[in-house]
Every structure is written in C-alpha cells, then in structure tokens.
Scaffold this motif. Structure first.
Motif, PDB file in Angstrom:
ATOM      1  N   MET A  80      11.494  -6.306  12.986  1.00 58.24           N
ATOM      2  CA  MET A  80      11.154  -5.951  10.935  1.00 58.24           C
ATOM      3  C   MET A  80      11.857  -5.860  10.239  1.00 58.24           C
ATOM      4  N   LYS A 102      14.195  -3.440   7.326  1.00 53.29           N
ATOM      5  CA  LYS A 102      14.059  -2.222   6.734  1.00 53.29           C
ATOM      6  C   LYS A 102      13.602  -2.338   4.999  1.00 53.29           C
ATOM      7  N   PHE A 140      12.636  -4.911   3.405  1.00 54.27           N
ATOM      8  CA  PHE A 140      11.106  -5.585   3.213  1.00 54.27           C
ATOM      9  C   PHE A 140      11.865  -5.513   0.658  1.00 54.27           C
ATOM     10  N   LEU A 179       6.858  -4.615   0.035  1.00 47.49           N
ATOM     11  CA  LEU A 179       6.549  -3.217  -0.266  1.00 47.49           C
ATOM     12  C   LEU A 179       5.596  -2.813  -0.699  1.00 47.49           C
ATOM     13  N   HIS A 239       2.400  -4.338   0.970  1.00 49.76           N
ATOM     14  CA  HIS A 239       1.751  -3.796   2.365  1.00 49.76           C
ATOM     15  C   HIS A 239       2.365  -2.119   3.190  1.00 49.76           C
ATOM     16  N   ALA A 240       3.741  -1.784   1.962  1.00 47.58           N
ATOM     17  CA  ALA A 240       4.018  -0.550   2.769  1.00 47.58           C
ATOM     18  C   ALA A 240       2.248   0.781   2.947  1.00 47.58           C
ATOM     19  N   GLY A 241       2.933   1.354   3.747  1.00 46.63           N
ATOM     20  CA  GLY A 241       1.497   2.439   4.116  1.00 46.63           C
ATOM     21  C   GLY A 241       0.646   2.328   4.767  1.00 46.63           C
ATOM     22  N   PHE A 242       0.181   0.862   5.213  1.00 52.50           N
ATOM     23  CA  PHE A 242      -0.709   0.649   5.605  1.00 52.50           C
ATOM     24  C   PHE A 242      -1.370  -0.502   6.530  1.00 52.50           C
ATOM     25  N   THR A 243      -1.842  -0.316   7.829  1.00 50.71           N
ATOM     26  CA  THR A 243      -2.044  -0.911   9.155  1.00 50.71           C
ATOM     27  C   THR A 243      -3.428  -0.575   9.343  1.00 50.71           C
ATOM     28  N   PRO A 244      -4.376  -2.100   8.585  1.00 46.94           N
ATOM     29  CA  PRO A 244      -5.280  -2.673   9.348  1.00 46.94           C
ATOM     30  C   PRO A 244      -5.273  -2.092  10.755  1.00 46.94           C
ATOM     31  N   GLY A 263      -3.438   8.589   0.596  1.00 45.87           N
ATOM     32  CA  GLY A 263      -1.980   8.574   1.794  1.00 45.87           C
ATOM     33  C   GLY A 263      -1.588   7.317   1.651  1.00 45.87           C
ATOM     34  N   GLU A 279       0.868   7.269  -1.684  1.00 46.52           N
ATOM     35  CA  GLU A 279       2.097   8.228  -1.321  1.00 46.52           C
ATOM     36  C   GLU A 279       3.006   7.555  -1.013  1.00 46.52           C
ATOM     37  N   ASN A 280       2.360   7.229   0.854  1.00 42.20           N
ATOM     38  CA  ASN A 280       3.021   6.247   1.624  1.00 42.20           C
ATOM     39  C   ASN A 280       4.166   5.027   0.260  1.00 42.20           C
ATOM     40  N   ALA A 338       6.296   5.921  -1.817  1.00 42.48           N
ATOM     41  CA  ALA A 338       7.611   6.924  -1.231  1.00 42.48           C
ATOM     42  C   ALA A 338       8.148   5.282  -0.901  1.00 42.48           C
ATOM     43  N   ALA A 339       8.235   4.175  -0.412  1.00 46.32           N
ATOM     44  CA  ALA A 339       8.876   2.926   0.046  1.00 46.32           C
ATOM     45  C   ALA A 339       9.052   2.552  -1.095  1.00 46.32           C
TER      46      ALA A 339
END
Lengths: 267, 439
Positions: free
Chosen positions: B1, B3, B5, B10, B13-18, B65, B68-69, B72-73
């Motif tokens: 991966m 950094k 991106f 971002l 996709h940023a801040g989220f994992t299914p 959240g 927010e993530n 921040a990204a």
C-alpha cells in the motif's frame, strides 16, 4: 513524569497515573525514531489496571533531553539505569522493533532485573537498508514518509485508526518529526550494527511473548519466526491484517497477548 | 500500500474498511445513540479513552468516525473531530484553548458568524479579540499579547475575498508561541491544505463544498499535530492535568493529537454539538466526489469571471484570480488550482440595482449558503453580515452594492444566460428610476 538519568532530564510516561514502586512494573521501549506515543493504547490501559507503567522517551527523543544513544547496548544499560532510578528491582520489559532489540540486550546484560519479556514486530536482527539510513541522514522527511508507509498495514494506508478520527500515517509522521534532526539516522545505525540478537535470544530464560504481524514489511513475519525459534520456550502470537506498527494498529490484540505474558510473569 | 494515495482515492476510501460480517461497500449509517460494551472493563477503557471504539454518539460514532478519518487524511492532519456545524467547530476550537481572561487575534475580514462569536459571545465570558487586517502582518504581530491563545483567520475571507498568506502569518504566530487556526471552508482541502503551509488547526463548515448538495449541516476540526503545546505555559488546557480521565496530561499522553483530544474530551462531552450520523452519511456522499466537483466549480468560476468582466452592466467584479486583486499573487501561489468559487460583484446602479439583480435571477437561487451544487446569490449587507457593526462591515470589505455569488455546477452557458438576463433587467429598472427622477 520527569526523572534525571545520568543527569539528563528524561520523560517517562506512567500512563497518566502516579508511579507506584510497589506495583508490578512494565517497561515499554519504543522503536527507531519513535517516542513513548508508540504505547498510546497500552500505557494508560495497563496503568489503569494496577500495573506501574514506565514508557520512556529514550534520550534525545520526544520530551527527553540529551543526545540519542548510538548503540543498542548503551540503550540497554540506560534502561537498566531507568529501572534503578524509578525504584524498581524487576520489570517485565516490552519492546517494539528497535525497542525489542533493546529489551533482548537488557535481558542479556542485566538478567536479574527482567521478570519477563514481550517482543513486538521483531526478528533477531534488524538489517536496515543502507539507502534508508542515507535518506534519514540527508532527507529526513522522506525517510519518515517511507517508514510510516512501510510501517503500517492496510488500515494505516487508509487512515482507519482504532481511535475515532485519528490518522495512523500523519500521526506517525508528526511523532517522528517531533524528534531532533538526526535522531532517526542514529537509531537506524544502532539497529544495523547490533549483531547480538541470536545470542541474547538464546540467553532468555524468563517467560517470553513474541507478537508478530502477518503483513509486517519492516521486520517480515518469516524473519520473526527465527526469533521464536531462538527463544525456545517463547509464546508466539501472529496478528492478521496488521503491519509493523502493531501496538497502535491492533492495540486490543496486543494487549490481550501481553496480558497472557503478565499472567506468566506474575506481573 | 502506498501512503501517497491521490486526493480522489482518499476521498472515496479513507477511514473505512468494509466489515467481514456484512461487507457493506458504502459506509453504513450507524443510527444509534449507544454501543454494547463487552464487559465492565471494556466500558471503563472506553470512558478513559484507553482503547479505540465508541461508547455514546455524542462523543463519537462509527459513521461520523469515517468522515473524521477521511477529512484528516485529505487535510493531512493527525486527527479530526466532526461536529454539528461549522460554527460549533469554531466554538469548540476556541473552547479548547481559551479561558476567562484570554485573548485572540482574529482577521477582521471573516464570515459574520465568526466575527459575532468572538466579538459578542466570547467577550461575555471574558475572552477578548483584537480584529486586524489579515494582510497587515505588522498589525498581526503587534496585536499578539502574553495572554493570546490563537491567531484566527480564513484562507479566503468571506465575503471580501482577501487571501491570507498562511506561511507568513504562521511564522508570525509561531514566533510568538501561538498557533494559527484557519477556517478553510472556502478553499476545501482540494484547493489548499493550510496545514502544509504552517497552519496548526483547520476548521471547515462541511455544509458547504464538502457536502456540496445543500442537504446536511456539519463542521469539522482538523488537528495538524504540528504545534508544540509544551513550549511555554500558555496552554494549560493541554499541558495541565485534565479534569477528567485520571488527570491525564493530554500533551504528554496524546502528543500531536492533544488538541483534538481536548476537543473531544471536553467539547463533545460537556457541550455536545454532535453531528447526526445521517448527516455524516450525506456529507460523505459529497466528499466522495469533492475533487471532481471542485474542478467543475473552478472551471465555471473562471468562465463566469470572464463573462462578468466584459459585461456592460457590471460595475465591478472581484475574485483573487483576477490580476488586479490585491492578493492575486498570494492566491495563485497558495492555490494554483483556483482561489475558490465565490465571486463578488456590483451592478451599475448601486445597491438597488444589485438587489434587483438578485430578485430577477431565475436559475440561481437567492439563499444564505455557499458551496452548493447550485449557483447561489445573496446580498450580504442585508443578510449574512447584517448583524455586524458598520465598522466591522467596512473592515470585512463589504460595500453597499456587493453581491456574493457562489458558482455552481450547472452548464456554464445557462448560468451566463441567467445572469445576463437579470443584469439587463436590473439595468432597466435603474434607468427607469433615473428617468422617473428626471421627470
């Protein structure tokens, strides 16, 4: 808390609790270019559950004064000094990456103060790529960038931090940038020069826990297997879907494994 | 991966994992007030901010959240806290640093709500503000006092469209041991990331371009993690034991994220301007296409500027990208992709003509917002900035005839046609007025 070690002002996180000399002590040692903030999800967690936590910023790092130490052996002796200054006779030492090498060497040089050892994201050696050392010397921000990129697994790359709203990568970069210039290069050279890992690992008789990340690209999981073999009685825990920065990427899983170690050491 | 991106990646996709169980690809709406604890120890750990997770939606929520993530990204901050509105983001930022007797240095050319909060509300609680011209660096330096806790401004002033030189002002603030807090609503992280230029805290109204569809209110505070709160004794809220959480010293225990932890652990606990999960979801839908929308916003803005500059009925037009704008050079240096999609202008004939224009547009919407997908127009002097004093209005760059345009995403020819028609009608009304007077 601030303590004087070798006449140098040193910051030691006690997890937000006052240090208790009578409580079982956990000594957490951070890795290259890092600070006590590696233990964001461990220090207060264990301090609030009855342990006396010492999570120092090594000399020249974070909130500690002084010059960064140039060898793993010196760092191990420094940790021994810290244990004495803090008024403890025995600690369970937990090290992450370079901090793991320091923990191994502390156990080899000062076995009487080590009740148990937790080694996170570690192998018996950390052969640092010379290009990374050159980068740390010449273009430090690029080295920070490379390390935080390589140091995190999928969640890190996608800024999916267990603490709501936090970013692994940017937090990691800021922590590294908070150290004085040149600290990272000094740390990396100390890691590269350390060759006593096998010997130190073989000398461990105390309870030991090795915690590895399946997706670690800094100290690959396969190399960590060698460490597990070198400490014959060690427990090994592999955490899936995580990278080198296990303590912040998978705080809950790391804490669970460490608790298992602390049960063995009676800490 | 990697950094690195890209911005659009971002944003998506940023801040989220299914999650493994359901695999929802879109960010789910966690419409819940509270969360089951595993056991009493888990509950205690959450209350003490020792572990990741959520305990009560006033403090944090999984959907919020992700937002927010992701922010921040995109802004390259160490952490972010989302709140109900942009104004509550400003208030919680002030609250995190200021106590009775403290002082703020703020730009005189800001959104009226920001000025009102500092001038009239915070002053009632003993926090005073010196308002200074954001382009007058000597004045900013001179206004900083021993009790000053922040320098506060906007990248692009609303509605004056002056541009703060973030690097220069950050240098001034830092030399005095004070952080630079920036409201970056009008630029969004797509056009400029103030943290990379030396700002320390960034605030956005998410209601505007980031949400972009005019359906949800929201605000966010992004913590740059790039200020040494322990360098002096100015910031006891971060460097002295916290009143809760076993008297933890936030600077020592959370380091670069100390400020955002104060916002969450005081602002959200004790004040609680919580963003609703549903609104977080709506804003996330906007955020996913922010890059593409901003490209279109800027293309339309540039085309409309060209049209207005050459229109006989337009008395003046103002935008930082215009060569004669006093902040043109700074704007182009800081925001090479564009200096925002707000244009101000006056119609020949003064205030009456400008008001007539606003009433005669048909495609553009006359309302109190900016950054919508639709083109918006308003007369700030009688609306958004009507509650500030005459002096403050003058300092904010507000003239009697000023029309604020928020350029939308419609086909540019349709925007031009609508404006052309309304300007011509406004001119006719003005001419009729003069003719009547003459008679």
């Amino acid at each position: 808390m601030q303590v004087l070690i070798n006449n140098v002002n040193t910051f030691v996180s006690t997890g937000g609790r006052k240090a208790d000399k009578d409580a079982p002590c956990l000594l957490f040692i951070h890795g290259s270019g890092q600070t006590h903030l590696t233990w964001l999800l461990q220090a207060r967690f264990f301090a609030n559950r009855g342990w006396s936590v010492l999570a120092p910023d090594l000399p020249g790092h974070g909130l500690s004064k002084g010059e960064a130490l140039s060898s793993i052996e010196d760092m191990a002796d420094w940790c021994h000094d810290l244990i004495i200054v803090a008024g403890h006779h025995k600690v369970t030492v937990i090290g992450h990456s370079q901090g793991g090498l320091v923990a191994l060497e502390l156990a080899r040089r000062h076995p009487n103060v080590v009740a148990g050892i937790g080694l996170i994201a570690l192998a018996t050696a950390i052969p640092v790529n010379p290009q990374l050392i050159t980068m740390a010397e010449d273009t430090e921000p690029a080295a920070f960038d490379a390390m935080v990129t390589w140091g995190h697994g999928r969640d890190g790359a996608f800024h999916d931090h267990p603490m709501p709203g936090n970013s692994h990568l940017h937090m990691g970069t800021r922590i590294m940038a908070s150290n004085p210039k040149g600290v990272l290069a000094t740390d990396l050279k100390a890691c590269a020069a350390y060759t006593e890992g096998e010997t130190a690992a073989a000398s461990i008789t105390q309870p030991a826990m090795i915690i590895l990340a399946r997706d670690d690209r800094m100290t690959p999981w396969k190399q960590g297997q060698g460490l597990a073999k070198a400490i014959a009685h060690a427990n090994l825990v592999t955490i899936e879907n995580a990278g080198h920065m296990l303590p912040v990427e998978r705080g809950d899983d790391v804490n669970k494994a460490l608790r298992h170690l602390f049960e063995q050491t009676g800490a | 991966m990697s950094k690195s991106f890209g911005f659009d990646t971002l944003g998506l996709h940023a801040g989220f994992t299914p999650d493994d169980r359901h695999g929802s690809r879109a960010v789910p709406i966690h419409q819940t007030t509270s969360y089951m604890f595993h056991d009493t120890e888990h509950a205690a750990a959450l209350y003490n901010l020792e572990v990741g997770g959520h305990l009560y939606t006033r403090i944090s929520n999984p959907t919020i959240g992700v937002l927010e993530n992701r922010m921040a990204a995109l802004d390259e901050g160490v952490a972010a806290v989302a709140v109900a509105t942009g104004m509550s983001a400003v208030f919680l930022s002030v609250l995190a640093l200021c106590s009775q007797g403290d002082h703020i240095v703020a730009s005189s050319q800001m959104y009226g709500g920001n000025i009102n909060l500092l001038e009239h509300t915070m002053s009632r609680f003993g926090v005073t503000t010196s308002f200074v011209d954001p382009t007058d660096h000597d004045a900013i330096a001179a206004a900083i006092q021993p009790n000053t806790k922040m320098v506060f401004g906007e990248v692009i002033g609303n509605p004056g469209l002056d541009v703060m030189d973030i690097s220069a002002v950050a240098e001034i603030a830092h030399a005095a041991g004070v952080p630079l807090v920036i409201d970056a609503t009008l630029n969004t992280p797509y056009l400029m990331k103030p943290l990379k230029h030396g700002a320390n805290i960034v605030i956005h109204s998410l209601t505007k371009w980031i949400g972009g569809h005019g359906v949800a209110m929201g605000g966010i505070i992004v913590d740059g993690g790039n200020f040494d709160w322990g360098q002096n004794d100015r910031f006891p809220t971060l460097t002295q034991p916290h009143f809760a959480f076993q008297e933890v010293n936030l600077w020592e225990e959370f380091g670069p994220a100390a400020f955002s932890m104060r916002v969450r652990s005081e602002g959200m606990y004790n004040i609680g301007p919580t963003l609703s999960p549903m609104n977080a979801f709506h804003i996330l839908q906007g955020l996913e296409t922010l890059g593409m929308r901003m490209e279109r916003h800027m293309a339309n803005t540039n085309a409309l500027l060209e049209f207005l500059k050459n229109h006989d009925g337009v008395a003046w037009v103002n935008h930082p990208s215009l060569a004669d704008h006093p902040c043109h050079d700074i704007a182009m240096r800081q925001m090479p992709k564009g200096a925002g999609s707000i244009i101000t202008m006056g119609i020949k004939g003064g205030r009456k003509a400008s008001q007539a224009f606003i009433e005669k547009v048909e495609l553009a919407s006359h309302l109190a917002n900016v950054g919508d997908a639709r083109t918006l127009v308003i007369h700030p002097g009688s609306t958004t900035h009507s509650h500030i004093s005459a002096d403050a209005m003058k300092a904010a760059g507000l003239t009697d005839d000023l029309i604020r345009i928020s350029v939308g995403l419609e086909d540019i020819n349709d925007i031009k046609a609508d404006f052309d028609r309304a300007i011509k009608i406004a001119q006719k009304i003005d001419q009729q007025k003069h003719a009547t007077k003459g008679a």
